[in-house]
Design a protein around this motif. Sequence first.
Motif, PDB file in Angstrom:
ATOM      1  N   TRP A 195      -2.960  -6.696  -3.072  1.00 13.24           N
ATOM      2  CA  TRP A 195      -3.975  -6.614  -2.033  1.00 13.24           C
ATOM      3  C   TRP A 195      -5.157  -5.824  -2.552  1.00 13.24           C
ATOM      4  O   TRP A 195      -4.990  -4.858  -3.296  1.00 13.24           O
ATOM      5  CB  TRP A 195      -3.387  -5.930  -0.801  1.00 13.24           C
ATOM      6  CG  TRP A 195      -4.390  -5.401   0.180  1.00 13.24           C
ATOM      7  CD1 TRP A 195      -5.205  -6.136   0.992  1.00 13.24           C
ATOM      8  CD2 TRP A 195      -4.694  -4.040   0.463  1.00 13.24           C
ATOM      9  NE1 TRP A 195      -5.986  -5.307   1.763  1.00 13.24           N
ATOM     10  CE2 TRP A 195      -5.686  -4.004   1.450  1.00 13.24           C
ATOM     11  CE3 TRP A 195      -4.205  -2.832  -0.037  1.00 13.24           C
ATOM     12  CZ2 TRP A 195      -6.207  -2.824   1.961  1.00 13.24           C
ATOM     13  CZ3 TRP A 195      -4.726  -1.656   0.470  1.00 13.24           C
ATOM     14  CH2 TRP A 195      -5.719  -1.657   1.464  1.00 13.24           C
ATOM     15  N   ASN A 224     -10.810  -8.274   2.832  1.00 10.64           N
ATOM     16  CA  ASN A 224      -9.448  -8.039   2.342  1.00 10.64           C
ATOM     17  C   ASN A 224      -8.952  -9.299   1.659  1.00 10.64           C
ATOM     18  O   ASN A 224      -8.964 -10.376   2.265  1.00 10.64           O
ATOM     19  CB  ASN A 224      -8.521  -7.709   3.514  1.00 10.64           C
ATOM     20  CG  ASN A 224      -8.791  -6.361   4.117  1.00 10.64           C
ATOM     21  OD1 ASN A 224      -8.300  -5.356   3.617  1.00 10.64           O
ATOM     22  ND2 ASN A 224      -9.578  -6.318   5.178  1.00 10.64           N
ATOM     23  N   ARG A 226      -3.711  -1.846   9.721  1.00  8.36           N
ATOM     24  CA  ARG A 226      -4.299  -3.032   9.076  1.00  8.36           C
ATOM     25  C   ARG A 226      -4.648  -4.088  10.131  1.00  8.36           C
ATOM     26  O   ARG A 226      -5.703  -4.703  10.067  1.00  8.36           O
ATOM     27  CB  ARG A 226      -3.350  -3.657   8.059  1.00  8.36           C
ATOM     28  CG  ARG A 226      -2.804  -2.742   7.046  1.00  8.36           C
ATOM     29  CD  ARG A 226      -3.561  -2.651   5.745  1.00  8.36           C
ATOM     30  NE  ARG A 226      -3.451  -1.263   5.357  1.00  8.36           N
ATOM     31  CZ  ARG A 226      -4.471  -0.432   5.254  1.00  8.36           C
ATOM     32  NH1 ARG A 226      -5.688  -0.837   5.407  1.00  8.36           N
ATOM     33  NH2 ARG A 226      -4.295   0.829   4.957  1.00  8.36           N
ATOM     34  N   TRP A 228       1.124   3.864  -3.092  1.00  7.25           N
ATOM     35  CA  TRP A 228       0.848   5.308  -3.019  1.00  7.25           C
ATOM     36  C   TRP A 228       2.053   6.098  -3.508  1.00  7.25           C
ATOM     37  O   TRP A 228       1.916   7.021  -4.311  1.00  7.25           O
ATOM     38  CB  TRP A 228       0.529   5.711  -1.575  1.00  7.25           C
ATOM     39  CG  TRP A 228      -0.921   5.682  -1.242  1.00  7.25           C
ATOM     40  CD1 TRP A 228      -1.710   4.583  -1.127  1.00  7.25           C
ATOM     41  CD2 TRP A 228      -1.759   6.805  -0.977  1.00  7.25           C
ATOM     42  NE1 TRP A 228      -2.994   4.945  -0.801  1.00  7.25           N
ATOM     43  CE2 TRP A 228      -3.047   6.308  -0.701  1.00  7.25           C
ATOM     44  CE3 TRP A 228      -1.543   8.179  -0.933  1.00  7.25           C
ATOM     45  CZ2 TRP A 228      -4.110   7.146  -0.400  1.00  7.25           C
ATOM     46  CZ3 TRP A 228      -2.603   9.011  -0.619  1.00  7.25           C
ATOM     47  CH2 TRP A 228      -3.870   8.494  -0.365  1.00  7.25           C
ATOM     48  N   ALA A 274      -9.889  -0.517  -2.331  1.00  3.78           N
ATOM     49  CA  ALA A 274      -8.465  -0.461  -2.631  1.00  3.78           C
ATOM     50  C   ALA A 274      -8.069  -1.647  -3.496  1.00  3.78           C
ATOM     51  O   ALA A 274      -8.624  -2.738  -3.348  1.00  3.78           O
ATOM     52  CB  ALA A 274      -7.660  -0.505  -1.330  1.00  3.78           C
ATOM     53  N   ARG A 306       0.825  -1.208   0.000  1.00  2.00           N
ATOM     54  CA  ARG A 306       0.000   0.000   0.000  1.00  2.00           C
ATOM     55  C   ARG A 306       0.860   1.259   0.000  1.00  2.00           C
ATOM     56  O   ARG A 306       0.649   2.164  -0.809  1.00  2.00           O
ATOM     57  CB  ARG A 306      -0.948   0.010   1.189  1.00  2.00           C
ATOM     58  CG  ARG A 306      -1.889   1.196   1.163  1.00  2.00           C
ATOM     59  CD  ARG A 306      -2.851   1.188   2.344  1.00  2.00           C
ATOM     60  NE  ARG A 306      -3.562   2.447   2.383  1.00  2.00           N
ATOM     61  CZ  ARG A 306      -3.086   3.575   2.902  1.00  2.00           C
ATOM     62  NH1 ARG A 306      -1.886   3.599   3.450  1.00  2.00           N
ATOM     63  NH2 ARG A 306      -3.810   4.677   2.882  1.00  2.00           N
ATOM     64  N   TYR A 326      -4.124  -2.699  -4.920  1.00  3.27           N
ATOM     65  CA  TYR A 326      -2.725  -2.338  -5.113  1.00  3.27           C
ATOM     66  C   TYR A 326      -1.917  -3.569  -5.486  1.00  3.27           C
ATOM     67  O   TYR A 326      -2.133  -4.656  -4.951  1.00  3.27           O
ATOM     68  CB  TYR A 326      -2.124  -1.730  -3.832  1.00  3.27           C
ATOM     69  CG  TYR A 326      -2.694  -0.379  -3.502  1.00  3.27           C
ATOM     70  CD1 TYR A 326      -2.157   0.767  -4.074  1.00  3.27           C
ATOM     71  CD2 TYR A 326      -3.772  -0.254  -2.648  1.00  3.27           C
ATOM     72  CE1 TYR A 326      -2.694   2.011  -3.791  1.00  3.27           C
ATOM     73  CE2 TYR A 326      -4.313   0.989  -2.356  1.00  3.27           C
ATOM     74  CZ  TYR A 326      -3.765   2.114  -2.934  1.00  3.27           C
ATOM     75  OH  TYR A 326      -4.307   3.347  -2.656  1.00  3.27           O
ATOM     76  N   ASP A 333       1.194   1.802   9.075  1.00  3.76           N
ATOM     77  CA  ASP A 333       0.149   1.255   8.208  1.00  3.76           C
ATOM     78  C   ASP A 333      -0.141  -0.203   8.566  1.00  3.76           C
ATOM     79  O   ASP A 333      -1.296  -0.622   8.604  1.00  3.76           O
ATOM     80  CB  ASP A 333       0.549   1.383   6.734  1.00  3.76           C
ATOM     81  CG  ASP A 333      -0.627   1.178   5.814  1.00  3.76           C
ATOM     82  OD1 ASP A 333      -1.397   2.142   5.616  1.00  3.76           O
ATOM     83  OD2 ASP A 333      -0.790   0.050   5.308  1.00  3.76           O
TER      84      ASP A 333
END
Length: 184
Positions: free
Chosen positions: A85, A73, A60, A35, A105, A31, A107, A56
């Motif tokens: 993910w 997830n 999670r 980003w 999300a 993640r 990624y 992070d």
Amino acid sequence: MNDDLPGHRIRVRVRIREMTPADCRAVAEIRVGGWQNAYAGLVPQAYLDAMDVDEDAERRRAMLARTDSPVVNLIAERAGEIVGWAAYGPYRDGELRTEDAELYALYVRPGRFGGGVGSALLKACAEECATAGHDRVLLWVLKENGRARRFYEHHGFAADGTEEPFEVDGVEVPEVRYGKALGA
């Protein structure tokens, strides 16, 4: 991929499974790296530079520990390595609740783009959303993130004309909403 044989690339299958607490560190790396890779030049660099994998990962773990969370997830593994993910759940729109699903999300580990990981994750999320009875899945993408927009469009998603500002470190970054009817 196996590049041991010149001119030959052997595709190693992507395995999709639910995320566990043991995966949180790898997901955080994906993640944060995602980003920093995808949003450079689109959001303030100071914000990207300040992103912390350990923080992070802790976030999670806390999210996974919540037993009342509707968020699902999923992890993509290739040859035992976590390479992607995705997270999805009910569509979030303030007080308005719809029957739609939302992809929160998706990624892929930087350096692993183009190998089918994102496609496998997106397909798994769409299939699970359809099985759960959702007719449509929505997602938000930064307006200027051309790579992500092309990826979703390639997979049958279309911008529906809805835009919203997304604030990152005090800077408004426009997002556009995409949608796709499931089963289409």
